[in-house]
Scaffold this active site. Structure first.
Site, short mmCIF file in Angstrom:
data_model
loop_
_atom_site.label_atom_id
_atom_site.label_comp_id
_atom_site.label_asym_id
_atom_site.label_seq_id
_atom_site.Cartn_x
_atom_site.Cartn_y
_atom_site.Cartn_z
CB CYS A 120 -0.93 0.00 1.20
SG CYS A 120 -1.89 -1.52 1.29
CG HIS A 257 -3.61 2.91 2.48
ND1 HIS A 257 -4.02 2.62 1.19
CD2 HIS A 257 -3.60 1.72 3.14
CE1 HIS A 257 -4.24 1.32 1.08
NE2 HIS A 257 -4.00 0.75 2.25
CG ASN A 287 -6.56 -1.75 1.21
OD1 ASN A 287 -5.88 -1.22 0.33
ND2 ASN A 287 -6.04 -2.23 2.32
N1 ACO Z 1 -18.10 -10.04 8.97
C1 ACO Z 1 -18.52 -10.35 10.20
N2 ACO Z 1 -17.69 -10.59 11.23
C2 ACO Z 1 -16.37 -10.50 10.98
C3 ACO Z 1 -15.85 -10.17 9.72
C4 ACO Z 1 -16.77 -9.94 8.68
N3 ACO Z 1 -16.40 -9.62 7.42
N4 ACO Z 1 -14.50 -10.15 9.79
C5 ACO Z 1 -14.17 -10.45 11.04
N5 ACO Z 1 -15.29 -10.67 11.76
C6 ACO Z 1 -15.42 -11.05 13.18
C7 ACO Z 1 -14.20 -11.79 13.68
O1 ACO Z 1 -14.28 -13.16 13.34
C8 ACO Z 1 -14.32 -11.56 15.17
O2 ACO Z 1 -15.27 -12.46 15.68
P1 ACO Z 1 -15.01 -13.17 17.13
O3 ACO Z 1 -14.99 -12.01 18.09
O4 ACO Z 1 -16.19 -14.06 17.23
O5 ACO Z 1 -13.72 -13.87 16.99
C9 ACO Z 1 -14.90 -10.16 15.27
O6 ACO Z 1 -15.49 -9.89 13.97
C10 ACO Z 1 -13.90 -9.11 15.58
O7 ACO Z 1 -12.77 -9.31 14.73
P2 ACO Z 1 -11.58 -8.30 14.69
O8 ACO Z 1 -10.54 -8.81 13.75
O9 ACO Z 1 -11.16 -7.94 16.07
O10 ACO Z 1 -12.33 -7.05 14.02
P3 ACO Z 1 -11.77 -5.62 13.80
O11 ACO Z 1 -12.71 -4.65 14.36
O12 ACO Z 1 -10.32 -5.52 14.15
O13 ACO Z 1 -11.88 -5.48 12.22
C11 ACO Z 1 -10.47 -5.50 10.30
C12 ACO Z 1 -11.15 -6.32 11.37
C13 ACO Z 1 -11.52 -4.78 9.50
C14 ACO Z 1 -9.65 -6.41 9.40
C15 ACO Z 1 -9.55 -4.46 10.99
O14 ACO Z 1 -8.74 -5.10 11.93
C16 ACO Z 1 -8.67 -3.73 10.04
O15 ACO Z 1 -9.13 -2.96 9.21
N6 ACO Z 1 -7.34 -3.89 10.16
C17 ACO Z 1 -6.39 -3.17 9.36
C18 ACO Z 1 -6.33 -3.79 8.02
C19 ACO Z 1 -5.36 -3.06 7.18
O16 ACO Z 1 -5.09 -1.91 7.35
N7 ACO Z 1 -4.76 -3.74 6.25
C20 ACO Z 1 -3.82 -3.13 5.38
C21 ACO Z 1 -3.61 -4.09 4.35
S1 ACO Z 1 -3.16 -3.29 2.92
C22 ACO Z 1 -1.94 -4.11 2.09
O17 ACO Z 1 -0.78 -3.93 2.36
C23 ACO Z 1 -2.38 -5.03 0.97
#
Ligand code: ACO
Length: 330
Positions: A120, A257, A287
Protein backbone atom coordinates in the site's frame (compact mmCIF):
# COMPACT_ATOMS: atom_id res chain seq x y z
CA UNK A 1 2.27 30.76 -5.08
CA UNK A 2 4.09 33.66 -3.49
CA UNK A 3 4.25 31.86 -0.16
CA UNK A 4 6.56 29.25 -1.64
CA UNK A 5 10.26 29.46 -1.37
CA UNK A 6 11.95 28.69 -4.64
CA UNK A 7 14.63 26.16 -3.83
CA UNK A 8 15.59 24.99 -7.27
CA UNK A 9 14.61 21.94 -9.20
CA UNK A 10 11.82 19.69 -7.96
CA UNK A 11 9.42 17.12 -9.33
CA UNK A 12 5.84 18.25 -9.66
CA UNK A 13 2.74 16.20 -10.41
CA UNK A 14 1.44 17.71 -13.66
CA UNK A 15 -1.34 15.22 -14.35
CA UNK A 16 -3.13 12.31 -12.75
CA UNK A 17 -5.43 9.59 -14.00
CA UNK A 18 -7.31 6.65 -12.60
CA UNK A 19 -9.21 3.63 -13.73
CA UNK A 20 -11.43 1.21 -11.82
CA UNK A 21 -13.10 -1.79 -13.45
CA UNK A 22 -16.85 -1.55 -14.07
CA UNK A 23 -17.94 -4.68 -12.24
CA UNK A 24 -19.15 -3.92 -8.70
CA UNK A 25 -19.25 -6.33 -5.77
CA UNK A 26 -21.48 -5.13 -2.93
CA UNK A 27 -21.57 -6.08 0.74
CA UNK A 28 -24.81 -7.92 0.01
CA UNK A 29 -22.92 -10.07 -2.50
CA UNK A 30 -20.59 -11.12 0.33
CA UNK A 31 -23.53 -11.98 2.60
CA UNK A 32 -24.21 -14.83 0.17
CA UNK A 33 -20.63 -16.13 0.30
CA UNK A 34 -19.43 -15.84 3.93
CA UNK A 35 -20.95 -15.34 7.37
CA UNK A 36 -20.99 -11.53 7.31
CA UNK A 37 -23.42 -8.63 7.02
CA UNK A 38 -23.61 -5.29 5.26
CA UNK A 39 -23.99 -3.73 8.72
CA UNK A 40 -20.76 -5.30 10.07
CA UNK A 41 -18.70 -4.38 7.02
CA UNK A 42 -19.94 -0.75 6.97
CA UNK A 43 -19.51 -0.25 10.70
CA UNK A 44 -16.09 -1.93 11.05
CA UNK A 45 -14.48 -0.87 7.74
CA UNK A 46 -16.54 1.85 6.00
CA UNK A 47 -16.73 -0.24 2.82
CA UNK A 48 -20.02 -0.39 0.89
CA UNK A 49 -18.81 -1.82 -2.42
CA UNK A 50 -15.62 -2.54 -4.35
CA UNK A 51 -14.65 -3.10 -7.97
CA UNK A 52 -13.71 -6.39 -9.59
CA UNK A 53 -11.54 -6.69 -12.68
CA UNK A 54 -13.02 -8.55 -15.63
CA UNK A 55 -11.64 -12.06 -16.14
CA UNK A 56 -9.59 -10.89 -19.13
CA UNK A 57 -7.99 -7.98 -17.27
CA UNK A 58 -4.57 -8.07 -15.63
CA UNK A 59 -2.93 -5.35 -13.57
CA UNK A 60 -1.20 -3.86 -16.64
CA UNK A 61 -4.58 -3.37 -18.37
CA UNK A 62 -5.82 -1.23 -15.49
CA UNK A 63 -2.51 0.64 -15.30
CA UNK A 64 -2.43 1.44 -19.02
CA UNK A 65 -5.87 3.03 -18.88
CA UNK A 66 -4.97 5.10 -15.79
CA UNK A 67 -1.65 6.13 -17.38
CA UNK A 68 -3.34 7.20 -20.65
CA UNK A 69 -5.75 9.39 -18.71
CA UNK A 70 -2.88 10.97 -16.74
CA UNK A 71 -0.86 11.57 -19.93
CA UNK A 72 -3.84 13.18 -21.60
CA UNK A 73 -4.46 15.54 -18.68
CA UNK A 74 -0.75 16.35 -18.44
CA UNK A 75 -0.52 16.73 -22.22
CA UNK A 76 2.48 14.40 -22.30
CA UNK A 77 3.33 12.29 -25.37
CA UNK A 78 4.57 8.69 -24.89
CA UNK A 79 8.05 9.43 -26.22
CA UNK A 80 8.53 12.19 -23.62
CA UNK A 81 8.45 9.67 -20.76
CA UNK A 82 11.93 8.85 -19.43
CA UNK A 83 11.00 6.35 -16.73
CA UNK A 84 7.99 4.21 -15.86
CA UNK A 85 7.62 2.88 -12.32
CA UNK A 86 4.81 0.42 -11.70
CA UNK A 87 3.86 -0.12 -8.07
CA UNK A 88 2.15 -3.47 -7.68
CA UNK A 89 1.99 -6.63 -5.58
CA UNK A 90 -0.25 -8.31 -8.15
CA UNK A 91 1.98 -8.26 -11.25
CA UNK A 92 0.62 -9.75 -14.48
CA UNK A 93 3.32 -12.41 -14.41
CA UNK A 94 6.46 -13.32 -12.52
CA UNK A 95 8.42 -12.32 -15.62
CA UNK A 96 8.57 -9.82 -17.28
CA UNK A 97 7.71 -6.89 -15.06
CA UNK A 98 4.25 -5.38 -15.39
CA UNK A 99 6.03 -2.11 -16.21
CA UNK A 100 7.35 -3.77 -19.39
CA UNK A 101 3.81 -4.36 -20.68
CA UNK A 102 2.85 -0.81 -19.79
CA UNK A 103 5.90 0.59 -21.60
CA UNK A 104 5.09 -1.53 -24.67
CA UNK A 105 1.41 -0.62 -24.86
CA UNK A 106 1.99 3.09 -24.27
CA UNK A 107 4.75 3.05 -26.91
CA UNK A 108 6.93 4.91 -24.42
CA UNK A 109 9.98 4.08 -26.53
CA UNK A 110 12.42 6.27 -24.60
CA UNK A 111 11.49 5.00 -21.14
CA UNK A 112 13.14 2.39 -18.98
CA UNK A 113 10.67 0.60 -16.77
CA UNK A 114 10.52 -1.49 -13.62
CA UNK A 115 8.14 -2.74 -10.92
CA UNK A 116 8.26 -1.64 -7.31
CA UNK A 117 6.78 -3.80 -4.55
CA UNK A 118 5.87 -1.96 -1.37
CA UNK A 119 2.19 -2.92 -1.05
CA UNK A 120 0.00 0.00 0.00
CA UNK A 121 3.01 2.33 0.35
CA UNK A 122 4.03 1.68 -3.26
CA UNK A 123 2.67 4.90 -4.76
CA UNK A 124 4.58 7.05 -2.28
CA UNK A 125 7.76 4.95 -2.58
CA UNK A 126 7.48 5.36 -6.37
CA UNK A 127 6.98 9.12 -6.22
CA UNK A 128 10.10 9.27 -4.04
CA UNK A 129 12.21 7.24 -6.50
CA UNK A 130 10.98 9.15 -9.54
CA UNK A 131 11.48 12.54 -7.97
CA UNK A 132 15.14 11.76 -7.22
CA UNK A 133 15.92 11.40 -10.92
CA UNK A 134 14.14 14.67 -11.65
CA UNK A 135 15.82 16.59 -8.84
CA UNK A 136 19.27 15.53 -10.06
CA UNK A 137 18.39 16.73 -13.54
CA UNK A 138 18.87 13.26 -15.04
CA UNK A 139 15.28 13.02 -16.28
CA UNK A 140 12.43 15.39 -17.03
CA UNK A 141 9.32 13.18 -17.13
CA UNK A 142 8.43 10.15 -14.99
CA UNK A 143 5.25 8.06 -15.01
CA UNK A 144 4.35 6.53 -11.67
CA UNK A 145 1.43 4.13 -11.77
CA UNK A 146 0.06 1.94 -8.99
CA UNK A 147 -2.13 -0.93 -10.07
CA UNK A 148 -3.66 -3.81 -8.21
CA UNK A 149 -6.00 -6.74 -8.80
CA UNK A 150 -6.15 -7.92 -5.22
CA UNK A 151 -9.30 -9.91 -5.94
CA UNK A 152 -7.04 -12.58 -7.46
CA UNK A 153 -5.39 -13.09 -4.05
CA UNK A 154 -8.54 -13.32 -2.00
CA UNK A 155 -9.56 -16.31 0.08
CA UNK A 156 -13.34 -16.22 -0.27
CA UNK A 157 -13.71 -18.38 2.84
CA UNK A 158 -11.91 -15.88 5.12
CA UNK A 159 -14.41 -13.22 6.15
CA UNK A 160 -11.68 -11.29 7.95
CA UNK A 161 -9.96 -10.41 4.65
CA UNK A 162 -12.20 -11.16 1.66
CA UNK A 163 -14.49 -8.17 2.14
CA UNK A 164 -11.66 -5.65 2.34
CA UNK A 165 -9.96 -5.48 -1.02
CA UNK A 166 -10.76 -3.96 -4.41
CA UNK A 167 -9.19 -3.62 -7.86
CA UNK A 168 -8.05 -0.37 -9.49
CA UNK A 169 -5.19 1.76 -10.76
CA UNK A 170 -3.98 5.35 -10.37
CA UNK A 171 -1.22 7.22 -12.19
CA UNK A 172 0.72 10.46 -11.89
CA UNK A 173 3.08 12.20 -14.28
CA UNK A 174 6.06 13.88 -12.66
CA UNK A 175 7.80 16.73 -14.46
CA UNK A 176 10.64 19.06 -13.61
CA UNK A 177 9.55 22.37 -12.10
CA UNK A 178 11.50 25.32 -10.78
CA UNK A 179 8.75 27.64 -9.56
CA UNK A 180 8.76 26.56 -5.92
CA UNK A 181 5.91 24.07 -6.29
CA UNK A 182 6.22 20.29 -6.41
CA UNK A 183 7.18 17.45 -4.07
CA UNK A 184 8.85 19.03 -1.05
CA UNK A 185 9.68 16.10 1.20
CA UNK A 186 9.28 12.40 1.88
CA UNK A 187 9.30 10.21 4.94
CA UNK A 188 9.78 6.55 4.07
CA UNK A 189 10.07 3.54 6.34
CA UNK A 190 10.01 -0.22 6.64
CA UNK A 191 9.96 -2.77 9.47
CA UNK A 192 10.53 -6.32 8.30
CA UNK A 193 9.82 -7.59 11.82
CA UNK A 194 6.17 -7.17 10.85
CA UNK A 195 6.55 -9.16 7.63
CA UNK A 196 4.32 -11.99 8.82
CA UNK A 197 1.40 -9.75 9.84
CA UNK A 198 0.23 -9.45 6.26
CA UNK A 199 1.43 -11.77 3.54
CA UNK A 200 0.85 -13.99 0.55
CA UNK A 201 3.14 -16.92 1.28
CA UNK A 202 3.47 -18.35 -2.23
CA UNK A 203 6.44 -17.13 -4.21
CA UNK A 204 9.41 -18.26 -6.21
CA UNK A 205 12.52 -18.83 -4.14
CA UNK A 206 10.70 -19.86 -0.96
CA UNK A 207 8.35 -22.46 -2.37
CA UNK A 208 8.08 -25.15 0.28
CA UNK A 209 6.92 -27.94 -1.95
CA UNK A 210 3.43 -27.33 -0.61
CA UNK A 211 1.71 -25.74 -3.57
CA UNK A 212 -1.73 -25.60 -2.02
CA UNK A 213 -3.78 -22.68 -3.24
CA UNK A 214 -3.70 -21.25 0.28
CA UNK A 215 -0.22 -20.02 -0.57
CA UNK A 216 -1.78 -17.61 -3.00
CA UNK A 217 -4.13 -15.91 -0.59
CA UNK A 218 -3.69 -12.80 1.48
CA UNK A 219 -3.44 -13.59 5.18
CA UNK A 220 -3.58 -10.80 7.70
CA UNK A 221 -3.53 -10.24 11.44
CA UNK A 222 -5.97 -7.35 11.11
CA UNK A 223 -5.86 -6.17 14.71
CA UNK A 224 -2.07 -5.88 14.80
CA UNK A 225 -1.98 -4.08 11.44
CA UNK A 226 -4.70 -1.72 12.67
CA UNK A 227 -2.68 -0.67 15.74
CA UNK A 228 0.47 -0.15 13.69
CA UNK A 229 -1.42 1.81 11.02
CA UNK A 230 -2.81 4.58 13.20
CA UNK A 231 0.60 5.27 14.74
CA UNK A 232 2.50 5.04 11.44
CA UNK A 233 0.15 7.36 9.54
CA UNK A 234 0.42 10.13 12.12
CA UNK A 235 4.18 9.78 12.66
CA UNK A 236 5.02 9.63 8.97
CA UNK A 237 3.09 12.69 7.83
CA UNK A 238 4.41 14.68 10.79
CA UNK A 239 7.98 13.73 9.86
CA UNK A 240 7.44 14.65 6.20
CA UNK A 241 5.99 18.02 7.24
CA UNK A 242 8.96 18.70 9.54
CA UNK A 243 11.40 17.85 6.73
CA UNK A 244 9.61 20.41 4.55
CA UNK A 245 9.86 23.00 7.31
CA UNK A 246 6.10 22.95 7.73
CA UNK A 247 3.59 22.18 10.44
CA UNK A 248 0.32 20.26 10.39
CA UNK A 249 -1.51 23.59 10.42
CA UNK A 250 0.07 24.32 7.00
CA UNK A 251 -1.61 21.28 5.46
CA UNK A 252 -4.56 22.18 3.21
CA UNK A 253 -5.46 18.59 2.45
CA UNK A 254 -4.42 15.05 3.42
CA UNK A 255 -4.84 11.97 1.25
CA UNK A 256 -4.63 8.93 3.54
CA UNK A 257 -4.40 5.28 2.51
CA UNK A 258 -7.84 3.70 2.41
CA UNK A 259 -7.58 0.50 4.47
CA UNK A 260 -10.28 1.16 7.03
CA UNK A 261 -12.48 4.21 7.64
CA UNK A 262 -11.76 3.95 11.36
CA UNK A 263 -8.00 4.22 10.70
CA UNK A 264 -8.59 7.31 8.53
CA UNK A 265 -10.81 8.94 11.17
CA UNK A 266 -8.36 8.18 13.98
CA UNK A 267 -5.48 9.64 11.94
CA UNK A 268 -7.39 12.84 11.17
CA UNK A 269 -8.35 13.21 14.81
CA UNK A 270 -4.77 12.79 15.99
CA UNK A 271 -3.62 15.38 13.45
CA UNK A 272 -6.44 17.79 14.31
CA UNK A 273 -7.68 17.83 10.71
CA UNK A 274 -11.42 18.18 9.95
CA UNK A 275 -12.95 15.57 7.57
CA UNK A 276 -13.41 18.18 4.82
CA UNK A 277 -9.62 18.49 4.60
CA UNK A 278 -9.39 14.86 3.58
CA UNK A 279 -10.95 12.35 1.27
CA UNK A 280 -12.59 8.93 1.53
CA UNK A 281 -13.04 6.47 -1.31
CA UNK A 282 -12.91 3.20 0.62
CA UNK A 283 -16.73 3.21 0.69
CA UNK A 284 -16.79 2.79 -3.11
CA UNK A 285 -13.56 0.92 -3.82
CA UNK A 286 -12.39 -0.94 -0.71
CA UNK A 287 -8.63 -1.17 -0.18
CA UNK A 288 -6.82 -1.07 -3.53
CA UNK A 289 -3.34 -1.15 -1.96
CA UNK A 290 -1.05 1.49 -3.51
CA UNK A 291 -3.72 2.46 -6.02
CA UNK A 292 -5.97 3.79 -3.23
CA UNK A 293 -4.10 7.05 -2.67
CA UNK A 294 -3.36 7.45 -6.39
CA UNK A 295 -7.05 7.19 -7.28
CA UNK A 296 -8.00 9.45 -4.36
CA UNK A 297 -5.51 12.09 -5.55
CA UNK A 298 -6.93 11.98 -9.06
CA UNK A 299 -10.52 12.23 -7.83
CA UNK A 300 -9.70 15.09 -5.44
CA UNK A 301 -8.17 17.03 -8.34
CA UNK A 302 -11.10 16.23 -10.65
CA UNK A 303 -13.60 17.36 -8.03
CA UNK A 304 -11.50 20.48 -7.37
CA UNK A 305 -11.21 19.63 -3.68
CA UNK A 306 -7.57 20.63 -4.17
CA UNK A 307 -6.16 23.37 -6.40
CA UNK A 308 -2.76 24.47 -7.68
CA UNK A 309 -0.84 26.09 -4.83
CA UNK A 310 -2.41 23.95 -2.10
CA UNK A 311 -0.21 22.16 0.40
CA UNK A 312 -1.18 18.49 0.09
CA UNK A 313 0.04 15.46 2.02
CA UNK A 314 -0.21 11.80 1.04
CA UNK A 315 0.33 9.10 3.65
CA UNK A 316 0.14 5.31 3.52
CA UNK A 317 1.14 2.10 5.29
CA UNK A 318 1.05 -1.50 4.19
CA UNK A 319 2.49 -4.98 4.05
CA UNK A 320 6.20 -5.30 4.69
CA UNK A 321 5.59 -3.55 6.95
CA UNK A 322 6.10 -0.38 4.96
CA UNK A 323 5.00 3.22 5.32
CA UNK A 324 5.56 6.56 3.70
CA UNK A 325 4.37 10.14 3.43
CA UNK A 326 5.02 13.01 1.11
CA UNK A 327 4.22 16.70 1.19
CA UNK A 328 3.83 18.85 -1.90
CA UNK A 329 2.71 22.19 -3.20
CA UNK A 330 0.38 21.25 -6.01
N1 ACO B 1 -18.10 -10.04 8.97
C1 ACO B 1 -18.52 -10.35 10.20
N2 ACO B 1 -17.69 -10.59 11.23
C2 ACO B 1 -16.37 -10.50 10.98
C3 ACO B 1 -15.85 -10.17 9.72
C4 ACO B 1 -16.77 -9.94 8.68
N3 ACO B 1 -16.40 -9.62 7.42
N4 ACO B 1 -14.50 -10.15 9.79
C5 ACO B 1 -14.17 -10.45 11.04
N5 ACO B 1 -15.29 -10.67 11.76
C6 ACO B 1 -15.42 -11.05 13.18
C7 ACO B 1 -14.20 -11.79 13.68
O1 ACO B 1 -14.28 -13.16 13.34
C8 ACO B 1 -14.32 -11.56 15.17
O2 ACO B 1 -15.27 -12.46 15.68
P1 ACO B 1 -15.01 -13.17 17.13
O3 ACO B 1 -14.99 -12.01 18.09
O4 ACO B 1 -16.19 -14.06 17.23
O5 ACO B 1 -13.72 -13.87 16.99
C9 ACO B 1 -14.90 -10.16 15.27
O6 ACO B 1 -15.49 -9.89 13.97
C10 ACO B 1 -13.90 -9.11 15.58
O7 ACO B 1 -12.77 -9.31 14.73
P2 ACO B 1 -11.58 -8.30 14.69
O8 ACO B 1 -10.54 -8.81 13.75
O9 ACO B 1 -11.16 -7.94 16.07
O10 ACO B 1 -12.33 -7.05 14.02
P3 ACO B 1 -11.77 -5.62 13.80
O11 ACO B 1 -12.71 -4.65 14.36
O12 ACO B 1 -10.32 -5.52 14.15
O13 ACO B 1 -11.88 -5.48 12.22
C11 ACO B 1 -10.47 -5.50 10.30
C12 ACO B 1 -11.15 -6.32 11.37
C13 ACO B 1 -11.52 -4.78 9.50
C14 ACO B 1 -9.65 -6.41 9.40
C15 ACO B 1 -9.55 -4.46 10.99
O14 ACO B 1 -8.74 -5.10 11.93
C16 ACO B 1 -8.67 -3.73 10.04
O15 ACO B 1 -9.13 -2.96 9.21
N6 ACO B 1 -7.34 -3.89 10.16
C17 ACO B 1 -6.39 -3.17 9.36
C18 ACO B 1 -6.33 -3.79 8.02
C19 ACO B 1 -5.36 -3.06 7.18
O16 ACO B 1 -5.09 -1.91 7.35
N7 ACO B 1 -4.76 -3.74 6.25
C20 ACO B 1 -3.82 -3.13 5.38
C21 ACO B 1 -3.61 -4.09 4.35
S1 ACO B 1 -3.16 -3.29 2.92
C22 ACO B 1 -1.94 -4.11 2.09
O17 ACO B 1 -0.78 -3.93 2.36
C23 ACO B 1 -2.38 -5.03 0.97
Amino acid sequence: MSHMKNEGRRARIIGTGSYVPERIMTNQDFEKIVDTSDEWIRARTGIVERRRAADWQASSDLAIEAARRAMSKANVAPEEIDLIICGTITPDRMLPSTASYIQRELKAVNAWAFDLAAACSGFIYGLAVGSQFIETGRYRTVLMVSTEILSRLIDYTDRGTCVLFGDGAGAAILRTCEDGSGLLSFDLGADGNGADLLDVSGGVSRLTGDTESAQHHIRMQGNEVFKFAVRAMEDSIEKALRLAGLDKSDLDFLIPHQANLRIIQATLKRLGLPPEKSVVNIDRYGNMSGASVAVALDEALEQKLIQPGDCVGIVAFGGGLTWGACVMYL
